[in-house]
Design an enzyme around this catalytic site. Structure first.
Site, PDB file in Angstrom:
ATOM      1  N   LYS A   1      32.469  92.554  32.279  1.00 38.39           N
ATOM      2  CA  LYS A   1      33.756  91.845  32.215  1.00 38.39           C
ATOM      3  C   LYS A   1      33.813  90.992  30.953  1.00 38.39           C
ATOM      4  O   LYS A   1      32.888  90.210  30.721  1.00 38.39           O
ATOM      5  CB  LYS A   1      33.905  90.958  33.460  1.00 38.39           C
ATOM      6  CG  LYS A   1      35.243  90.238  33.545  1.00 38.39           C
ATOM      7  CD  LYS A   1      35.333  89.378  34.810  1.00 38.39           C
ATOM      8  CE  LYS A   1      36.697  88.697  34.887  1.00 38.39           C
ATOM      9  NZ  LYS A   1      36.814  87.845  36.088  1.00 38.39           N
TER      10      LYS A   1
ATOM     11  N   LYS B   1      29.193  88.901  32.111  1.00 40.55           N
ATOM     12  CA  LYS B   1      30.508  88.276  31.998  1.00 40.55           C
ATOM     13  C   LYS B   1      30.516  87.435  30.726  1.00 40.55           C
ATOM     14  O   LYS B   1      29.746  86.481  30.585  1.00 40.55           O
ATOM     15  CB  LYS B   1      30.802  87.411  33.223  1.00 40.55           C
ATOM     16  CG  LYS B   1      32.230  86.872  33.267  1.00 40.55           C
ATOM     17  CD  LYS B   1      32.457  86.118  34.565  1.00 40.55           C
ATOM     18  CE  LYS B   1      33.885  85.614  34.673  1.00 40.55           C
ATOM     19  NZ  LYS B   1      34.094  84.852  35.922  1.00 40.55           N
TER      20      LYS B   1
END
Length: 337
Positions: free
Chosen positions: A260, A206
């Site tokens: 992500k 992330k």
């Protein structure tokens, strides 16, 4: 017979790439990747109350929904063949505090939503996040102490929250707060509570991205955030660090991996799939979604084609599925084909 060899034949060695592109049937026959409804996970936003469908201005076509409406949405998604939804709560401001303590309430909003959806639509998967940002008064994903997001205390809390989410019926826990050791701690906590069948989809990589803005509006954390999240999210410049981070999650017991944001990190999707072979997912985040929607609304691009093209790019990059706010829209298009 007259020799009709062309200069192009000599140049290419009689290999012409366009032969397989000459007709619709040949293009379909040799297509390498396909987007299907089985590739889709639909993120939804849940709010307290009933009968609420609240449009999110920064995400055209996306709504915050009360639990009863979320159940209806889950039923629609299941009817379209979407395998799973991912739920994110927008709780009352008065319930948010420095430690995100509401995450440890067994009957909190996210757990109520899970229980209601699984009762009404048992054949759809429910994926829940244990990050604390929807529950904190400062908008960070972990516990804030003396200006620092403390790792170990946060890990203790998210592991406890994961068990409660599993108790409520969550099928997969997807921890996004990027604390060190969280995957192993959650796995041990789930197993100790008898939830051996509950999976973990790690937000393995992330990034500290500029593409999260509309999401933070959706869960009402944008105005709360003090500072940034660079001490725990990955630097967008660091691909090797991202793979090392994912490797630790694999060792700790992650069942699935996620990248992500999605589109700016297709190289990471490919590298993770090649390195580990685990089911790999991309999260097409709010900023990616809103860019396409805004450009389409202004007539600058063909929104439907851009939507499908970006989703197909995740498949080409090795992803087994995509978390996308386009899920229902895409499922309806695919159903007509």
């Amino acid at each position: 017979m007259q020799d009709r060899t062309h200069l192009v034949d000599d140049i290419t060695g009689h290999r012409r790439m366009r032969r397989n592109r000459k007709a619709d049937w040949t293009r379909r026959l040799v297509q390498e990747n396909r987007l299907t409804v089985d590739d889709l996970i639909w993120p939804i936003f849940v709010v307290p109350g009933s009968g609420i469908i609240d449009p999110i201005p920064a995400m055209p076509g996306v709504n915050r929904m009360s639990i009863d409406k979320a159940v209806e949405a889950a039923r629609e998604a299941a009817g379209l063949g979407i395998p799973a939804i991912a739920t994110f709560p927008n709780i009352e401001m008065e319930l948010r505090d420095e430690t995100g303590s509401n995450s440890l309430e067994a009957n909190n909003l996210i757990n109520q939503a899970t229980a209601a959806i699984k009762k009404a639509v048992p054949n759809i998967g429910v994926i829940t996040d244990v990050a604390l940002d929807p529950f904190t008064s400062h908008g960070h994903d972990g516990i804030l102490r003396g200006g620092e997001i403390v790792n170990d205390e946060t890990v203790d809390q998210v592991a406890r929250a994961a068990v409660m989410q599993a108790d409520a019926g969550a099928d997969i826990i997807a921890p996004s707060e990027m604390m060190d050791g969280r995957i192993g701690a959650i796995r041990m906590a789930l197993d100790a509570a008898g939830h051996q069948n509950v999976g973990i989809m790690s937000y393995a990589t992330k990034f500290a991205s500029a593409f999260y803005g509309p999401y933070r509006e959706a869960i009402s954390t944008g105005g709360l955030l003090k500072g940034d999240k660079k001490t725990y999210y990955i630097d967008p410049a660091n691909g090797t660090e991202a793979i090392r981070d994912a490797a630790l999650d694999v060792e700790e017991g992650a069942d699935m991996l996620m990248v992500k944001p999605g589109l700016p990190y297709l190289d990471i999707c490919w590298r993770m799939k090649e390195a580990f072979g685990l089911p790999t997912f991309a999260y097409q985040v709010s900023g990616e979604y809103s860019q396409i929607k805004a450009a389409a609304m202004n007539g600058w691009i063909d929104g439907e084609r851009a939507m499908l093209e970006t989703l197909l790019s995740f498949k080409r990059a090795g992803c087994d599925g995509i978390l996308t706010y386009f899920a229902v829209e895409v499922a309806k298009i695919l159903a007509k084909r």
